[in-house]
Design a protein around this motif. Structure first.
Motif, mmCIF file in Angstrom:
data_model
loop_
_atom_site.group_PDB
_atom_site.id
_atom_site.type_symbol
_atom_site.label_atom_id
_atom_site.label_comp_id
_atom_site.label_asym_id
_atom_site.label_seq_id
_atom_site.Cartn_x
_atom_site.Cartn_y
_atom_site.Cartn_z
ATOM 1 N N UNK A 82 0.848 -1.187 0.000
ATOM 2 C CA UNK A 82 0.000 0.000 0.000
ATOM 3 C C UNK A 82 0.885 1.239 0.000
ATOM 4 N N UNK A 83 0.380 2.350 -0.498
ATOM 5 C CA UNK A 83 1.175 3.587 -0.475
ATOM 6 C C UNK A 83 1.619 3.971 0.937
ATOM 7 N N UNK A 84 0.767 3.774 1.925
ATOM 8 C CA UNK A 84 1.126 4.123 3.293
ATOM 9 C C UNK A 84 2.277 3.255 3.810
ATOM 10 N N UNK B 175 8.059 2.676 5.082
ATOM 11 C CA UNK B 175 9.357 2.023 4.904
ATOM 12 C C UNK B 175 10.426 3.016 4.463
ATOM 13 N N UNK B 176 10.089 3.867 3.508
ATOM 14 C CA UNK B 176 11.063 4.851 3.005
ATOM 15 C C UNK B 176 11.521 5.768 4.131
ATOM 16 N N UNK B 177 10.567 6.317 4.871
ATOM 17 C CA UNK B 177 10.914 7.311 5.874
ATOM 18 C C UNK B 177 11.282 6.707 7.223
ATOM 19 N N UNK B 178 11.320 5.388 7.333
ATOM 20 C CA UNK B 178 11.817 4.718 8.528
ATOM 21 C C UNK B 178 13.288 4.328 8.379
ATOM 22 N N UNK C 99 6.998 6.640 -9.129
ATOM 23 C CA UNK C 99 5.802 6.840 -9.956
ATOM 24 C C UNK C 99 4.867 5.638 -9.879
ATOM 25 N N UNK C 100 5.437 4.445 -9.926
ATOM 26 C CA UNK C 100 4.643 3.210 -9.912
ATOM 27 C C UNK C 100 4.042 2.935 -8.534
ATOM 28 N N UNK C 101 4.798 3.153 -7.477
ATOM 29 C CA UNK C 101 4.358 2.775 -6.130
ATOM 30 C C UNK C 101 3.355 3.756 -5.520
#
Length: 75
Positions: free
Chosen positions: A8-10, A15-18, A36-38
């Motif tokens: 999910x986008x959330x 994950x990115x910001x952790x 763009x895809x995610x």
């Protein structure tokens, strides 16, 4: 994404910001096509802006500067 359904986008954003680099005020790189895809470029930009970080695009990569300090472009 490596043979499995995208999260999910959330979840993706969490994950990115952790990442350890975020917590230490470093940088995070992500492929533009993958963003763009995610979750879409606009949402990613908004999330970076919401955190007070900076976003740079260099070729096929987004580079997130994970701190709020002023930037100075050297060259």
């Amino acid at each position: 994404m490596h043979g499995h359904a995208p999260s999910s986008p959330e979840h993706w954003l969490a994950q990115v910001f952790a990442a350890q680099a975020v917590r230490k005020g470093g940088i995070v790189r992500r492929n533009v096509c993958w963003v763009d895809r995610e979750i879409g470029r606009e949402r990613f930009e908004n999330e970076v802006r919401k955190r007070g970080f900076r976003l740079i695009q260099s070729g096929p990569q987004f580079i997130v500067i994970c701190n709020t300090a002023p930037l100075r472009l050297i060259c």
